[in-house]
Enzyme design. Structure first.
Site, PDB file in Angstrom:
ATOM      1  N   THR A 134      66.845  -5.957  -1.236  1.00 23.00           N
ATOM      2  CA  THR A 134      66.145  -4.673  -1.245  1.00 23.00           C
ATOM      3  C   THR A 134      65.100  -4.600  -2.358  1.00 23.00           C
ATOM      4  O   THR A 134      65.236  -5.280  -3.390  1.00 23.00           O
ATOM      5  CB  THR A 134      67.184  -3.549  -1.455  1.00 23.00           C
ATOM      6  OG1 THR A 134      66.511  -2.341  -1.798  1.00 23.00           O
ATOM      7  CG2 THR A 134      68.146  -3.866  -2.603  1.00 23.00           C
ATOM      8  N   ASP A 135      64.116  -3.728  -2.173  1.00 19.42           N
ATOM      9  CA  ASP A 135      63.124  -3.510  -3.243  1.00 19.42           C
ATOM     10  C   ASP A 135      63.716  -2.701  -4.401  1.00 19.42           C
ATOM     11  O   ASP A 135      63.106  -2.594  -5.461  1.00 19.42           O
ATOM     12  CB  ASP A 135      61.871  -2.802  -2.695  1.00 19.42           C
ATOM     13  CG  ASP A 135      62.146  -1.415  -2.115  1.00 19.42           C
ATOM     14  OD1 ASP A 135      63.327  -1.020  -2.017  1.00 19.42           O
ATOM     15  OD2 ASP A 135      61.170  -0.729  -1.753  1.00 19.42           O
ATOM     16  N   GLU A 136      64.919  -2.120  -4.192  1.00 16.53           N
ATOM     17  CA  GLU A 136      65.492  -1.256  -5.238  1.00 16.53           C
ATOM     18  C   GLU A 136      65.869  -2.042  -6.492  1.00 16.53           C
ATOM     19  O   GLU A 136      66.058  -1.453  -7.555  1.00 16.53           O
ATOM     20  CB  GLU A 136      66.683  -0.473  -4.666  1.00 16.53           C
ATOM     21  CG  GLU A 136      66.262   0.355  -3.470  1.00 16.53           C
ATOM     22  CD  GLU A 136      67.271   1.375  -2.974  1.00 16.53           C
ATOM     23  OE1 GLU A 136      68.138   1.796  -3.742  1.00 16.53           O
ATOM     24  OE2 GLU A 136      67.164   1.754  -1.791  1.00 16.53           O
ATOM     25  N   TYR A 160      74.424   0.414  -6.671  1.00 15.43           N
ATOM     26  CA  TYR A 160      74.008  -0.360  -5.489  1.00 15.43           C
ATOM     27  C   TYR A 160      72.938  -1.386  -5.861  1.00 15.43           C
ATOM     28  O   TYR A 160      73.085  -2.587  -5.604  1.00 15.43           O
ATOM     29  CB  TYR A 160      73.482   0.572  -4.389  1.00 15.43           C
ATOM     30  CG  TYR A 160      72.680  -0.138  -3.315  1.00 15.43           C
ATOM     31  CD1 TYR A 160      73.281  -1.071  -2.474  1.00 15.43           C
ATOM     32  CD2 TYR A 160      71.308   0.089  -3.153  1.00 15.43           C
ATOM     33  CE1 TYR A 160      72.545  -1.746  -1.493  1.00 15.43           C
ATOM     34  CE2 TYR A 160      70.565  -0.567  -2.180  1.00 15.43           C
ATOM     35  CZ  TYR A 160      71.188  -1.487  -1.355  1.00 15.43           C
ATOM     36  OH  TYR A 160      70.459  -2.163  -0.394  1.00 15.43           O
ATOM     37  N   LYS A 164      73.002  -5.554  -5.902  1.00 22.14           N
ATOM     38  CA  LYS A 164      72.074  -6.409  -5.130  1.00 22.14           C
ATOM     39  C   LYS A 164      71.268  -7.314  -6.071  1.00 22.14           C
ATOM     40  O   LYS A 164      71.034  -8.481  -5.760  1.00 22.14           O
ATOM     41  CB  LYS A 164      71.125  -5.544  -4.286  1.00 22.14           C
ATOM     42  CG  LYS A 164      71.763  -4.785  -3.142  1.00 22.14           C
ATOM     43  CD  LYS A 164      72.365  -5.665  -2.048  1.00 22.14           C
ATOM     44  CE  LYS A 164      71.337  -6.438  -1.245  1.00 22.14           C
ATOM     45  NZ  LYS A 164      71.970  -7.109  -0.067  1.00 22.14           N
TER      46      LYS A 164
HETATM   47  P1  NAD Z   1      74.669  -1.214   6.818  1.00 16.23           P
HETATM   48  O1  NAD Z   1      75.486  -0.507   5.780  1.00 16.23           O
HETATM   49  O2  NAD Z   1      74.184  -0.480   8.005  1.00 16.23           O
HETATM   50  O3  NAD Z   1      75.479  -2.480   7.363  1.00 16.23           O
HETATM   51  C1  NAD Z   1      76.230  -3.318   6.542  1.00 16.23           C
HETATM   52  C2  NAD Z   1      77.136  -4.159   7.425  1.00 16.23           C
HETATM   53  O4  NAD Z   1      77.892  -5.041   6.575  1.00 16.23           O
HETATM   54  C3  NAD Z   1      78.150  -3.334   8.222  1.00 16.23           C
HETATM   55  O5  NAD Z   1      78.182  -3.774   9.559  1.00 16.23           O
HETATM   56  C4  NAD Z   1      79.464  -3.606   7.522  1.00 16.23           C
HETATM   57  O6  NAD Z   1      80.592  -3.534   8.383  1.00 16.23           O
HETATM   58  C5  NAD Z   1      79.252  -5.014   6.995  1.00 16.23           C
HETATM   59  N1  NAD Z   1      80.093  -5.325   5.839  1.00 16.23           N
HETATM   60  C6  NAD Z   1      80.292  -4.559   4.731  1.00 16.23           C
HETATM   61  N2  NAD Z   1      81.156  -5.182   3.886  1.00 16.23           N
HETATM   62  C7  NAD Z   1      81.475  -6.371   4.469  1.00 16.23           C
HETATM   63  C8  NAD Z   1      82.301  -7.458   4.084  1.00 16.23           C
HETATM   64  N3  NAD Z   1      82.980  -7.446   2.932  1.00 16.23           N
HETATM   65  N4  NAD Z   1      82.400  -8.527   4.906  1.00 16.23           N
HETATM   66  C9  NAD Z   1      81.723  -8.541   6.083  1.00 16.23           C
HETATM   67  N5  NAD Z   1      80.944  -7.542   6.515  1.00 16.23           N
HETATM   68  C10 NAD Z   1      80.805  -6.459   5.705  1.00 16.23           C
HETATM   69  O7  NAD Z   1      73.477  -1.866   5.997  1.00 16.23           O
HETATM   70  P2  NAD Z   1      71.958  -2.109   6.421  1.00 16.23           P
HETATM   71  O8  NAD Z   1      71.184  -0.892   6.109  1.00 16.23           O
HETATM   72  O9  NAD Z   1      71.904  -2.685   7.783  1.00 16.23           O
HETATM   73  O10 NAD Z   1      71.539  -3.225   5.357  1.00 16.23           O
HETATM   74  C11 NAD Z   1      71.775  -4.607   5.629  1.00 16.23           C
HETATM   75  C12 NAD Z   1      71.287  -5.429   4.453  1.00 16.23           C
HETATM   76  O11 NAD Z   1      69.902  -5.193   4.236  1.00 16.23           O
HETATM   77  C13 NAD Z   1      72.000  -5.088   3.138  1.00 16.23           C
HETATM   78  O12 NAD Z   1      72.212  -6.301   2.444  1.00 16.23           O
HETATM   79  C14 NAD Z   1      71.013  -4.202   2.403  1.00 16.23           C
HETATM   80  O13 NAD Z   1      71.164  -4.336   1.018  1.00 16.23           O
HETATM   81  C15 NAD Z   1      69.685  -4.778   2.884  1.00 16.23           C
HETATM   82  N6  NAD Z   1      68.568  -3.821   2.919  1.00 16.23           N
HETATM   83  C16 NAD Z   1      68.706  -2.598   3.527  1.00 16.23           C
HETATM   84  C17 NAD Z   1      67.616  -1.719   3.573  1.00 16.23           C
HETATM   85  C18 NAD Z   1      67.720  -0.376   4.278  1.00 16.23           C
HETATM   86  O14 NAD Z   1      66.775   0.420   4.191  1.00 16.23           O
HETATM   87  N7  NAD Z   1      68.782  -0.071   5.009  1.00 16.23           N
HETATM   88  C19 NAD Z   1      66.400  -2.091   2.991  1.00 16.23           C
HETATM   89  C20 NAD Z   1      66.293  -3.348   2.373  1.00 16.23           C
HETATM   90  C21 NAD Z   1      67.388  -4.203   2.358  1.00 16.23           C
HETATM   91  P1  TYD Z   2      68.424   7.108   1.361  1.00 17.38           P
HETATM   92  O1  TYD Z   2      68.145   7.174   2.817  1.00 17.38           O
HETATM   93  O2  TYD Z   2      69.822   7.312   0.875  1.00 17.38           O
HETATM   94  O3  TYD Z   2      67.842   5.715   0.850  1.00 17.38           O
HETATM   95  P2  TYD Z   2      67.629   5.162  -0.684  1.00 17.38           P
HETATM   96  O4  TYD Z   2      68.326   6.049  -1.622  1.00 17.38           O
HETATM   97  O5  TYD Z   2      68.266   3.810  -0.604  1.00 17.38           O
HETATM   98  O6  TYD Z   2      66.155   5.124  -0.884  1.00 17.38           O
HETATM   99  O7  TYD Z   2      67.512   8.185   0.638  1.00 17.38           O
HETATM  100  C1  TYD Z   2      66.108   8.187   0.796  1.00 17.38           C
HETATM  101  C2  TYD Z   2      65.534   9.265  -0.075  1.00 17.38           C
HETATM  102  O8  TYD Z   2      65.962  10.546   0.437  1.00 17.38           O
HETATM  103  C3  TYD Z   2      66.038   9.230  -1.516  1.00 17.38           C
HETATM  104  O9  TYD Z   2      64.980   9.606  -2.375  1.00 17.38           O
HETATM  105  C4  TYD Z   2      67.152  10.261  -1.549  1.00 17.38           C
HETATM  106  C5  TYD Z   2      66.698  11.298  -0.538  1.00 17.38           C
HETATM  107  N1  TYD Z   2      67.755  12.005   0.209  1.00 17.38           N
HETATM  108  C6  TYD Z   2      67.727  13.406   0.297  1.00 17.38           C
HETATM  109  O10 TYD Z   2      66.847  14.085  -0.258  1.00 17.38           O
HETATM  110  N2  TYD Z   2      68.709  14.016   1.035  1.00 17.38           N
HETATM  111  C7  TYD Z   2      69.720  13.326   1.637  1.00 17.38           C
HETATM  112  O11 TYD Z   2      70.602  13.940   2.274  1.00 17.38           O
HETATM  113  C8  TYD Z   2      69.723  11.892   1.527  1.00 17.38           C
HETATM  114  C9  TYD Z   2      70.810  11.081   2.182  1.00 17.38           C
HETATM  115  C10 TYD Z   2      68.711  11.276   0.813  1.00 17.38           C
END
Ligand code: NAD
Ligand code: TYD
Length: 354
Positions: A134-136, A160, A164
C-alpha cells in the site's frame, strides 16, 4: 506452447484478491492458480462463484502463517510464483486491535518468504515472489502537489501501515540477503465491486441504500487517491509478467478526492440512479469524531510503471464509481449476506469439513 506458471495467490477471496484470481484464471487457462485464504471476516467465496469450477483453479482454506500447510502447498503444487495479497487491511480495525495485523501481515509474510526460499533453493529461474502493498507505508502528505514516489522514505503512522511497511522491508531483505527474486508494488486506495462495506465508498453506498447516517470523520477534508480495482488487478498482471526482480512499482490513478466531496458525489449519483429527490441522501451526512492519527493526504506518482511497463488506468473516477454503484444495486444479495454474516456460514462450513 505458452509457458505455464504455478501461482500461489494469497488472500484471493478478499476484495482485490478476488479480482486478481478472476483475471488470472480466465486470462491464463494454462496456468495453475492456487488460492490460499483463511476466510476471515473479509474473505468471501461468493466473490469467486463464476470461477470456482475452472479446471486451472483450486481453493485452499488456511492461514499464510501455518508453516506445515504452506510447505505442503509449495511441495504439492510446485509453486513457481507467489502473488501475496493476504492481509488484515482495515486501518480502523488496526487501531482497535493491532496484534492480529502484526501476526498476519508480518509473521505470515515471513512464513511465505521462508517457504519460498526453501523450495526454490537458489533455483530462481522463472520464480518470483510478488508482494502487494500500500501507499500508506509512505506516511501522510501535506495539502499541496507533492506525491509519493518509489524513493519516498517510509513513515508509516497507523498499526496497519506499520505492519505493511515491516512486511515490505522483510520482502526486500530476502532479495538483498538471499537473492530471492521479489517485487513490491505500493498502490493507492482501491474501490469497486466486492469491496467490504467497512471502507469509505462501499459503506456510504450501503448506508444510502438503507437510509442510515453517513459517518464522515473529522471535517471530511482528508484526501485519498482512488483507483478502480480492475485497474489494480491489471497492474499486478503487468508487474508479475514484466516487472524486474528487486524493483518497486507505485500504482495509482492520479485521482485525488477529499472524502467529503466523494460522499457528496456518491449521494448525488445514487439519488439520480434510484430516482430519489435531489439532496435526499446528502441529508444523511453526519460528521463524527476523527480517526486517531488520521493521515491527511495520500497521492501516488505512478510515472515509473507507466514509463517502464506501459500500464495506465482504464477507468476515470466517473466511469469507475458509476460501475461500482451499479454493481452494488445489482448485487443486493451479496451485500445482504455480507452485512448479515450469512456468507461465512455456508462456505466456511463446506471447507472446514474437507
Ligand atoms: P481484504 O481485507 O478485502 O482481503 C484480505 C484477504 O486476506 C481476505 O480474503 C482474508 O480472508 C485473507 N486473509 C486474512 N488473513 C489471512 C491469513 N492469515 N491467511 C490467509 N488469508 C488471510 O483486503 P484487500 O483490500 O483486498 O487488500 C488486499 C491486499 O492489497 C492487502 O495486502 C492490502 O494491504 C493491499 N492493498 C489494499 C488496498 C485497498 O485499497 N484495499 C490498496 C493498496 C494495497
Ligand atoms: P478507508 O476506506 O478506511 O481507507 P484508508 O483509511 O485505508 O484510506 O477510509 C478512506 C478515508 O475515508 C479515510 O480518510 C477515512 C475516511 N472515512 C470516513 O470519513 N468515514 C468512514 O466511515 C470511513 C470508513 C472512512
Amino acid at each position: 506452447m505458452a509457458k505455464t506458471k504455478k501461482i500461489l495467490i494469497t488472500g484471493g477471496a478478499g476484495f482485490i484478491g478476488s479480482h486478481v484470481v478472476r483475471l488470472f484464471v480466465t486470462k491464463y487457462p494454462h496456468y495453475h492458480i492456487v488460492n490460499l485464504d483463511l476466510l476471515t471476516y473479509a474473505g468471501n467465496l461468493e466473490n469467486l462463484k463464476d470461477v470456482e469450477g475452472s479446471p486451472n483453479y483450486i481453493f485452499i482454506k488456511g492461514d499464510i502463517g501455518d508453516e506445515v500447510l504452506v510447505d505442503d502447498i509449495f511441495a504439492k503444487y510446485q509453486i513457481t510464483n507467489v502473488v501475496h495479497l493476504a492481509a488484515e487491511s482495515h486501518v480502523d480495525r488496526s487501531i482497535k486491535d493491532p496484534l492480529i495485523f502484526l501476526k498476519t501481515n508480518i509473521l505470515g509474510t515471513a512464513n511465505l518468504l521462508q517457504t519460498a526460499k526453501k523450495h526454490w533453493a537458489n533455483e530462481y529461474e522463472g520464480k518470483l515472489f510478488y508482494h502487494v502493498s500500500t501507499d500508506e507505508v509512505y506516511g501522510s502528505l501535506d495539502m499541496g502537489s507533492e506525491m509519493f514516489t518509489e524513493l519516498t522514505p517510509y513513515d508509516p503512522r497507523s498499526p496497519y501501515s506499520a505492519s505493511k511497511a515491516s512486511s515490505d522491508h522483510l520482502v526486500r531483505s530476502f532479495w538483498h540477503t538471499y537473492h530471492l527474486p521479489v517485487v513490491v508494488s505500493n498502490c493507492s486506495n482501491n474501490y469497486g465491486p466486492n469491496h467490504f462495506p467497512e471502507k469509505l465508498i462501499p459503506l456510504m453506498i450501503n448506508n444510502i441504500l438503507h437510509k442510515k447516517p453517513l459517518p464522515v470523520y473529522g471535517k471530511g477534508e482528508n484526501v485519498r487517491d482512488w483507483l478502480y480495482v480492475e485497474d489494480h488487478a491489471r497492474a499486478i498482471d503487468t508487474i508479475l509478467h514484466q516487472g524486474k526482480a528487486g524493483e518497486t512499482y507505485n500504482i495509482g490513478g492520479h485521482n485525488e478526492w477529499k472524502n467529503i466531496d466523494i460522499v457528496h458525489f456518491i449521494c448525488q449519483l445514487m439519488d439520480s440512479k434510484l430516482g430519489k429527490n435531489e439532496g435526499e441522501s446528502e441529508r444523511l451526512i453526519t460528521y463524527v469524531t476523527d480517526r486517531p492519527g488520521h493521515d491527511l493526504r495520500y497521492a501516488i506518482d505512478a510515472s515509473k510503471i507507466k514509463n517502464e511497463l506501459g500500464w495506465i488506468p482504464k477507468e476515470t473516477f466517473e466511469t469507475g464509481i458509476s460501475k461500482t454503484v451499479d454493481w452494488y444495486l445489482n448485487n443486493k444479495e451479496w451485500l445482504q449476506h455480507v452485512t448479515s454474516g450469512a456468507y461465512q456460514d455456508y462456505y466456511s462450513k463446506m471447507y472446514d469439513h474437507q
